[in-house]
Scaffold this motif. Structure first.
Motif, PDB file in Angstrom:
ATOM      1  N   VAL A  76     -18.339  -4.017   5.853  1.00  0.00           N
ATOM      2  CA  VAL A  76     -17.672  -3.585   7.080  1.00  0.00           C
ATOM      3  C   VAL A  76     -16.429  -4.439   7.326  1.00  0.00           C
ATOM      4  CG1 VAL A  76     -17.875  -3.497   9.600  1.00  0.00           C
ATOM      5  CG2 VAL A  76     -19.712  -2.586   8.167  1.00  0.00           C
ATOM      6  N   GLY A  77     -16.552  -5.753   7.121  1.00  0.00           N
ATOM      7  CA  GLY A  77     -15.398  -6.638   7.281  1.00  0.00           C
ATOM      8  C   GLY A  77     -14.278  -6.307   6.306  1.00  0.00           C
ATOM      9  N   VAL A  78     -14.632  -6.053   5.050  1.00  0.00           N
ATOM     10  CA  VAL A  78     -13.622  -5.686   4.053  1.00  0.00           C
ATOM     11  C   VAL A  78     -12.957  -4.370   4.434  1.00  0.00           C
ATOM     12  CG1 VAL A  78     -13.270  -5.015   1.648  1.00  0.00           C
ATOM     13  CG2 VAL A  78     -14.753  -6.961   2.192  1.00  0.00           C
ATOM     14  N   ALA A  79     -13.763  -3.412   4.903  1.00  0.00           N
ATOM     15  CA  ALA A  79     -13.217  -2.110   5.306  1.00  0.00           C
ATOM     16  C   ALA A  79     -12.254  -2.253   6.476  1.00  0.00           C
ATOM     17  CB  ALA A  79     -14.351  -1.157   5.662  1.00  0.00           C
ATOM     18  N   MET A  80     -12.559  -3.155   7.395  1.00  0.00           N
ATOM     19  CA  MET A  80     -11.655  -3.378   8.524  1.00  0.00           C
ATOM     20  C   MET A  80     -10.305  -3.924   8.063  1.00  0.00           C
ATOM     21  SD  MET A  80     -13.963  -4.938  11.597  1.00  0.00           S
ATOM     22  CE  MET A  80     -15.067  -3.882  12.540  1.00  0.00           C
ATOM     23  N   VAL A  81     -10.332  -4.896   7.153  1.00  0.00           N
ATOM     24  CA  VAL A  81      -9.081  -5.448   6.630  1.00  0.00           C
ATOM     25  C   VAL A  81      -8.277  -4.354   5.936  1.00  0.00           C
ATOM     26  CG1 VAL A  81      -8.061  -7.120   5.049  1.00  0.00           C
ATOM     27  CG2 VAL A  81     -10.085  -7.750   6.390  1.00  0.00           C
ATOM     28  N   LEU A  82      -8.956  -3.530   5.130  1.00  0.00           N
ATOM     29  CA  LEU A  82      -8.265  -2.440   4.429  1.00  0.00           C
ATOM     30  C   LEU A  82      -7.707  -1.427   5.415  1.00  0.00           C
ATOM     31  CD1 LEU A  82      -7.620  -1.257   1.622  1.00  0.00           C
ATOM     32  CD2 LEU A  82      -9.762   0.029   1.788  1.00  0.00           C
ATOM     33  N   TRP A  83      -8.467  -1.151   6.463  1.00  0.00           N
ATOM     34  CA  TRP A  83      -8.066  -0.152   7.453  1.00  0.00           C
ATOM     35  C   TRP A  83      -6.744  -0.517   8.126  1.00  0.00           C
ATOM     36  CZ3 TRP A  83      -9.918  -0.325  13.078  1.00  0.00           C
ATOM     37  CH2 TRP A  83      -9.411   0.772  13.789  1.00  0.00           C
ATOM     38  N   THR A  85      -4.413  -2.626   7.040  1.00  0.00           N
ATOM     39  CA  THR A  85      -3.334  -3.062   6.146  1.00  0.00           C
ATOM     40  C   THR A  85      -2.920  -2.002   5.130  1.00  0.00           C
ATOM     41  OG1 THR A  85      -4.923  -4.075   4.610  1.00  0.00           O
ATOM     42  CG2 THR A  85      -4.007  -5.489   6.332  1.00  0.00           C
ATOM     43  N   ALA A  86      -3.601  -0.874   5.106  1.00  0.00           N
ATOM     44  CA  ALA A  86      -3.251   0.152   4.122  1.00  0.00           C
ATOM     45  C   ALA A  86      -3.134   1.538   4.749  1.00  0.00           C
ATOM     46  CB  ALA A  86      -4.291   0.183   3.001  1.00  0.00           C
ATOM     47  N   THR A  87      -3.076   1.600   6.068  1.00  0.00           N
ATOM     48  CA  THR A  87      -2.965   2.880   6.762  1.00  0.00           C
ATOM     49  C   THR A  87      -1.736   2.866   7.656  1.00  0.00           C
ATOM     50  OG1 THR A  87      -4.306   2.117   8.631  1.00  0.00           O
ATOM     51  CG2 THR A  87      -5.489   3.110   6.769  1.00  0.00           C
ATOM     52  N   GLY A  88      -1.645   3.857   8.534  1.00  0.00           N
ATOM     53  CA  GLY A  88      -0.521   3.922   9.449  1.00  0.00           C
ATOM     54  C   GLY A  88      -0.453   2.751  10.408  1.00  0.00           C
ATOM     55  N   ILE A  89      -1.569   2.028  10.591  1.00  0.00           N
ATOM     56  CA  ILE A  89      -1.538   0.847  11.450  1.00  0.00           C
ATOM     57  C   ILE A  89      -0.588  -0.196  10.877  1.00  0.00           C
ATOM     58  CG2 ILE A  89      -2.934  -1.068  12.336  1.00  0.00           C
ATOM     59  CD1 ILE A  89      -5.290   0.857  12.432  1.00  0.00           C
ATOM     60  N   GLU A  90      -0.613  -0.370   9.572  1.00  0.00           N
ATOM     61  CA  GLU A  90       0.320  -1.295   8.923  1.00  0.00           C
ATOM     62  C   GLU A  90       1.745  -0.770   9.010  1.00  0.00           C
ATOM     63  OE1 GLU A  90       2.139  -4.067   6.100  1.00  0.00           O
ATOM     64  OE2 GLU A  90       0.702  -4.118   7.737  1.00  0.00           O
ATOM     65  N   ALA A  91       1.919   0.543   8.811  1.00  0.00           N
ATOM     66  CA  ALA A  91       3.265   1.103   8.819  1.00  0.00           C
ATOM     67  C   ALA A  91       3.882   1.069  10.211  1.00  0.00           C
ATOM     68  CB  ALA A  91       3.220   2.541   8.293  1.00  0.00           C
ATOM     69  N   TYR A  92       3.156   1.592  11.210  1.00  0.00           N
ATOM     70  CA  TYR A  92       3.690   1.595  12.573  1.00  0.00           C
ATOM     71  C   TYR A  92       3.742   0.191  13.170  1.00  0.00           C
ATOM     72  CZ  TYR A  92       3.515   6.695  12.821  1.00  0.00           C
ATOM     73  OH  TYR A  92       3.742   8.036  12.613  1.00  0.00           O
ATOM     74  N   GLY A  93       2.897  -0.708  12.677  1.00  0.00           N
ATOM     75  CA  GLY A  93       2.929  -2.079  13.157  1.00  0.00           C
ATOM     76  C   GLY A  93       4.216  -2.796  12.833  1.00  0.00           C
ATOM     77  N   MET A  94       5.039  -2.196  11.976  1.00  0.00           N
ATOM     78  CA  MET A  94       6.332  -2.789  11.657  1.00  0.00           C
ATOM     79  C   MET A  94       7.385  -2.483  12.717  1.00  0.00           C
ATOM     80  SD  MET A  94       5.521  -4.205   8.850  1.00  0.00           S
ATOM     81  CE  MET A  94       7.144  -4.791   8.428  1.00  0.00           C
ATOM     82  N   ALA A  95       7.039  -1.624  13.696  1.00  0.00           N
ATOM     83  CA  ALA A  95       8.037  -1.249  14.696  1.00  0.00           C
ATOM     84  C   ALA A  95       7.499  -1.232  16.113  1.00  0.00           C
ATOM     85  CB  ALA A  95       8.615   0.136  14.363  1.00  0.00           C
ATOM     86  N   VAL A  96       6.183  -1.141  16.277  1.00  0.00           N
ATOM     87  CA  VAL A  96       5.583  -1.022  17.608  1.00  0.00           C
ATOM     88  C   VAL A  96       4.720  -2.250  17.865  1.00  0.00           C
ATOM     89  CG1 VAL A  96       4.171   0.410  19.119  1.00  0.00           C
ATOM     90  CG2 VAL A  96       5.603   1.485  17.369  1.00  0.00           C
ATOM     91  N   PHE A  97       5.026  -2.974  18.930  1.00  0.00           N
ATOM     92  CA  PHE A  97       4.354  -4.244  19.210  1.00  0.00           C
ATOM     93  C   PHE A  97       2.860  -4.049  19.456  1.00  0.00           C
ATOM     94  CE2 PHE A  97       4.300  -8.193  22.171  1.00  0.00           C
ATOM     95  CZ  PHE A  97       3.764  -8.950  21.140  1.00  0.00           C
ATOM     96  N   SER A  98       2.477  -3.033  20.206  1.00  0.00           N
ATOM     97  CA  SER A  98       1.066  -2.829  20.513  1.00  0.00           C
ATOM     98  C   SER A  98       0.256  -2.531  19.251  1.00  0.00           C
ATOM     99  CB  SER A  98       0.899  -1.690  21.522  1.00  0.00           C
ATOM    100  OG  SER A  98       1.437  -0.476  21.005  1.00  0.00           O
ATOM    101  N   VAL A  99       0.823  -1.768  18.325  1.00  0.00           N
ATOM    102  CA  VAL A  99       0.131  -1.481  17.071  1.00  0.00           C
ATOM    103  C   VAL A  99       0.005  -2.751  16.240  1.00  0.00           C
ATOM    104  CG1 VAL A  99       0.157  -0.123  14.939  1.00  0.00           C
ATOM    105  CG2 VAL A  99       0.924   0.904  17.087  1.00  0.00           C
ATOM    106  N   HIS A 100       1.074  -3.529  16.191  1.00  0.00           N
ATOM    107  CA  HIS A 100       1.013  -4.795  15.462  1.00  0.00           C
ATOM    108  C   HIS A 100      -0.041  -5.731  16.061  1.00  0.00           C
ATOM    109  CE1 HIS A 100       2.191  -8.648  13.693  1.00  0.00           C
ATOM    110  NE2 HIS A 100       2.154  -9.121  14.925  1.00  0.00           N
ATOM    111  N   MET A 101      -0.111  -5.805  17.392  1.00  0.00           N
ATOM    112  CA  MET A 101      -1.081  -6.700  18.020  1.00  0.00           C
ATOM    113  C   MET A 101      -2.502  -6.230  17.775  1.00  0.00           C
ATOM    114  SD  MET A 101      -1.305  -9.552  19.446  1.00  0.00           S
ATOM    115  CE  MET A 101       0.399  -9.873  19.908  1.00  0.00           C
TER     116      MET A 101
END
Length: 344
Positions: A76-83, A85-101
């Motif tokens: 579960v921990g590994v899946a969370m890290v992958l989730w 860092t390899a999905t839209g959370i990583e992509a949108y986190g490059m521009a939206v502060f709330s997503v990055h946080m």
């Protein structure tokens, strides 16, 4: 790519093939798999999953049982890290502060707890061959490291709490965030720092693996609570700021129609929630571990009493009887008892 566009290097200072979606953030976009410029963290997740599986196979071949809950917790921990860092959370986190946080909080406050509850160090120690020869060298090296001054310093509350506080105040309230985000590798280094900070902070608190030190459950709870005010104060500072605290997120793509200050308010709220909820969960886990420890100690005492005929209790009762006899003699002679065997 029709659905993606290169990140504006002028506004965000990014160099290299960093990509983010062209559409504004949506739930489906956040959950969708997104190609990354370098698959560093997905590869790390694959390596962690594979090594844990190898350890499980070795234990099974040797007939050693391993708790299913630990296995589930690790993956579960590994899946969370992958989730994150390899999905839209990583992509949108490059521009939206709330997503990055949100990404930051998962990597620091949630995923490490599940990874640590998987007891990876204990698994490695049991899976590696023991002995004095060359085959036992990796296990001996790991044991020496766990008892080394470096490991002791890294698990000391002064270091763990300082690292935890630095991951908030030192990164976001200084120019360090913009410096790290100026390159692809700086960005990945920051994400790894978030994950390692969570592991270093929660490791000595949970003490599932053989971390250096022997802290009581009460002291570990106090260490957990010590980080809560710093987390809350940072969240309040983010929410009450009248200007963007991080210049990197001050200029999201205009087509997304994002209110920067409203998004910063969400970022602070996420920080606050992820400070309270994981703390409550960890405190419950500590309470359960405390009760289990007391139960194991009681069972151990019962087995010892069965083997030696309760010699320890009998010796203590004999001591109390001698003390009572001594006090009785002293009372009859009119002397005052000053201690177990001293009268005046």
């Amino acid at each position: 790519m029709d659905d993606q566009m290169p990140m504006d290097t002028m506004d965000h200072g990014m160099t290299g093939p960093m990509w983010m979606p062209s559409d504004p953030p949506t739930l489906s976009g956040l959950l969708a798999w997104q190609p990354q410029p370098y698959a560093i963290l997905p590869i790390l997740c694959a390596v962690l999953a594979a090594f844990y599986a190898i350890g499980l196979v070795r234990l099974r071949r040797r007939g050693i049982r391993w708790p299913l809950g630990r296995t589930v917790s690790w993956y579960v921990g590994v899946a969370m890290v992958l989730w994150v860092t390899a999905t839209g959370i990583e992509a949108y986190g490059m521009a939206v502060f709330s997503v990055h946080m949100f990404q930051h909080m998962i990597l620091t406050m949630l995923a490490p707890v599940f990874l640590l509850m998987g007891a990876p160090v204990t698994l490695v120690l049991r899976a590696l061959p023991a002995g004095r020869g060359r085959r036992g060298a990796p296990r001996r090296g790991l044991v020496r490291f766990l008892h080394s001054p470096v490991a002791k310093a890294a698990s000391h509350p002064a270091f763990t709490l300082s690292a935890f506080v630095f991951s908030l105040y030192g990164i976001y309230l200084t120019p360090l965030f913009d410096i790290l985000m100026s390159s692809v590798w700086g960005h990945y280094l920051m994400l790894l720092h978030f994950l390692l900070t969570g592991i270093v902070f929660f490791g000595p608190v949970l003490m599932v693996d053989p971390w250096p030190g022997n802290r009581s459950h009460l002291l570990r709870m106090m260490l957990m609570m010590a980080g809560l005010p710093f987390h809350a104060f940072f969240a309040i500072a983010v929410m009450m700021s009248e200007s963007p605290i991080v210049g990197f997120f001050a200029s999201p793509p205009p087509a997304w129609d994002i209110d920067v200050m409203d998004d910063q308010l969400w970022a602070g709220g996420l920080t606050w929630v992820f400070g309270d909820v994981p703390t409550l969960v960890v405190m419950i886990v500590l309470a359960v571990l405390w009760m289990r420890s007391d139960a194991r100690l009681a069972r151990r005492s019962d087995r010892k009493a069965e083997r030696d005929g309760d010699a320890e209790l009998n010796a203590y009762n004999a001591y109390l009887q001698r003390l009572a006899d001594h006090e009785a003699v002293a009372a009859r002679s009119g002397r005052t008892v000053q201690g177990p065997f001293r009268t005046r």
